[in-house]
Design a protein around this motif. Structure first.
Motif, mmCIF file in Angstrom:
data_model
loop_
_atom_site.group_PDB
_atom_site.id
_atom_site.type_symbol
_atom_site.label_atom_id
_atom_site.label_comp_id
_atom_site.label_asym_id
_atom_site.label_seq_id
_atom_site.Cartn_x
_atom_site.Cartn_y
_atom_site.Cartn_z
ATOM 1 N N GLU A 6 0.820 -1.214 0.000
ATOM 2 C CA GLU A 6 0.000 0.000 0.000
ATOM 3 C C GLU A 6 0.854 1.264 0.000
ATOM 4 O O GLU A 6 1.998 1.261 0.474
ATOM 5 C CB GLU A 6 -0.904 0.056 1.242
ATOM 6 C CG GLU A 6 -1.806 -1.132 1.452
ATOM 7 C CD GLU A 6 -1.271 -2.100 2.467
ATOM 8 O OE1 GLU A 6 -2.066 -2.783 3.129
ATOM 9 O OE2 GLU A 6 -0.015 -2.171 2.606
ATOM 10 N N GLY A 9 -1.063 6.984 1.957
ATOM 11 C CA GLY A 9 -1.568 7.535 3.206
ATOM 12 C C GLY A 9 -0.891 8.851 3.545
ATOM 13 O O GLY A 9 0.081 9.259 2.913
ATOM 14 N N TRP A 36 -10.395 -2.910 0.928
ATOM 15 C CA TRP A 36 -9.719 -2.054 1.894
ATOM 16 C C TRP A 36 -10.386 -2.229 3.246
ATOM 17 O O TRP A 36 -11.604 -2.197 3.338
ATOM 18 C CB TRP A 36 -9.794 -0.589 1.482
ATOM 19 C CG TRP A 36 -8.984 -0.259 0.271
ATOM 20 C CD1 TRP A 36 -9.425 -0.164 -1.017
ATOM 21 C CD2 TRP A 36 -7.575 0.026 0.232
ATOM 22 N NE1 TRP A 36 -8.381 0.147 -1.857
ATOM 23 C CE2 TRP A 36 -7.245 0.277 -1.121
ATOM 24 C CE3 TRP A 36 -6.580 0.091 1.193
ATOM 25 C CZ2 TRP A 36 -5.934 0.597 -1.512
ATOM 26 C CZ3 TRP A 36 -5.292 0.403 0.801
ATOM 27 C CH2 TRP A 36 -4.985 0.652 -0.543
ATOM 28 N N ARG A 38 -9.816 -1.027 7.570
ATOM 29 C CA ARG A 38 -9.128 -0.049 8.399
ATOM 30 C C ARG A 38 -9.279 -0.418 9.871
ATOM 31 O O ARG A 38 -10.208 -1.106 10.260
ATOM 32 C CB ARG A 38 -9.661 1.365 8.152
ATOM 33 C CG ARG A 38 -11.104 1.597 8.586
ATOM 34 C CD ARG A 38 -11.562 2.987 8.158
ATOM 35 N NE ARG A 38 -12.918 3.269 8.577
ATOM 36 C CZ ARG A 38 -13.611 4.349 8.220
ATOM 37 N NH1 ARG A 38 -13.048 5.268 7.414
ATOM 38 N NH2 ARG A 38 -14.846 4.533 8.636
ATOM 39 N N ARG A 45 -11.083 -3.966 13.597
ATOM 40 C CA ARG A 45 -10.892 -3.773 12.172
ATOM 41 C C ARG A 45 -12.247 -3.813 11.469
ATOM 42 O O ARG A 45 -13.118 -4.616 11.824
ATOM 43 C CB ARG A 45 -9.991 -4.868 11.623
ATOM 44 C CG ARG A 45 -9.625 -4.723 10.166
ATOM 45 C CD ARG A 45 -8.694 -5.848 9.762
ATOM 46 N NE ARG A 45 -9.343 -7.146 9.883
ATOM 47 C CZ ARG A 45 -8.684 -8.298 9.980
ATOM 48 N NH1 ARG A 45 -7.362 -8.309 9.990
ATOM 49 N NH2 ARG A 45 -9.348 -9.437 10.058
ATOM 50 N N VAL A 48 -13.967 -1.432 4.668
ATOM 51 C CA VAL A 48 -14.280 -0.120 4.121
ATOM 52 C C VAL A 48 -14.955 -0.261 2.757
ATOM 53 O O VAL A 48 -15.999 0.322 2.515
ATOM 54 C CB VAL A 48 -13.005 0.729 3.984
ATOM 55 C CG1 VAL A 48 -13.317 2.063 3.304
ATOM 56 C CG2 VAL A 48 -12.353 0.940 5.346
ATOM 57 N N ASP A 90 -12.309 9.049 10.125
ATOM 58 C CA ASP A 90 -11.693 8.189 9.120
ATOM 59 C C ASP A 90 -10.248 7.871 9.471
ATOM 60 O O ASP A 90 -9.603 7.057 8.794
ATOM 61 C CB ASP A 90 -11.735 8.845 7.736
ATOM 62 C CG ASP A 90 -13.143 9.009 7.200
ATOM 63 O OD1 ASP A 90 -13.437 10.078 6.616
ATOM 64 O OD2 ASP A 90 -13.950 8.068 7.348
ATOM 65 N N TYR A 94 -4.973 1.858 7.227
ATOM 66 C CA TYR A 94 -5.738 1.256 6.136
ATOM 67 C C TYR A 94 -4.941 0.099 5.529
ATOM 68 O O TYR A 94 -3.763 0.254 5.203
ATOM 69 C CB TYR A 94 -6.050 2.302 5.080
ATOM 70 C CG TYR A 94 -7.171 3.227 5.485
ATOM 71 C CD1 TYR A 94 -7.003 4.163 6.493
ATOM 72 C CD2 TYR A 94 -8.420 3.141 4.871
ATOM 73 C CE1 TYR A 94 -8.043 5.001 6.888
ATOM 74 C CE2 TYR A 94 -9.463 3.966 5.243
ATOM 75 C CZ TYR A 94 -9.269 4.903 6.247
ATOM 76 O OH TYR A 94 -10.296 5.723 6.638
ATOM 77 N N CYS A 96 -4.843 -3.068 2.622
ATOM 78 C CA CYS A 96 -5.292 -3.704 1.397
ATOM 79 C C CYS A 96 -5.369 -5.210 1.645
ATOM 80 O O CYS A 96 -4.507 -5.763 2.345
ATOM 81 C CB CYS A 96 -4.289 -3.383 0.293
ATOM 82 S SG CYS A 96 -4.536 -4.224 -1.275
#
Length: 121
Positions: A6, A9, A36, A38, A45, A48, A90, A94, A96
């Motif tokens: 990833e 960010g 995704w 987060r 967890r 998303v 948010d 994050y 993947c």
């Protein structure tokens, strides 16, 4: 085997935008479903968004609908998450994720190391 890396960010103010990228290294047939996730400090967890091969089917958490867009470029072996109208809630790491079968209602088999997103008010 699949490696997911990833990037993208960073720190932004509320209302700002970021685009996360996830490059797939390895056998892409493992990536029928990509997503995704987060995780914020002290929280579980959460998923998303997710997308299937071909991009025809996408899934979003209610909290990001209308603000985030997931997409994939199979020619570049890359997954994206465009995040607009970011909110302090948010803020999270994050990740993947990918799986050859399912990755939204199931726990994906492959995970990246994560990229931090921080949204300040």
């Amino acid at each position: 085997q699949v490696n997911l890396v990833e990037s993208g960010g960073g720190s932004v103010q509320a209302g700002g935008s970021l685009r996360l990228s996830c490059v797939v290294y390895g056998h892409t047939y493992h990536t029928y479903c990509m997503a995704w996730f987060r995780q914020a400090p002290g929280k579980e967890r959460e998923g998303v968004a997710a997308i299937l091969t071909g991009g025809g089917s996408t899934y979003y958490a209610d909290s990001v609908k209308g603000r985030f867009t997931i997409s994939r470029d199979n020619a570049k072996n890359t997954l994206y998450l465009q995040m607009n109208s970011l909110k302090p809630e948010d803020t999270a790491m994050y990740y993947c994720a990918a799986d050859p079968v399912g990755c939204w209602h199931e726990t994906p088999s492959y995970w990246g190391q994560g990229t931090q997103v921080t949204v300040s008010s």
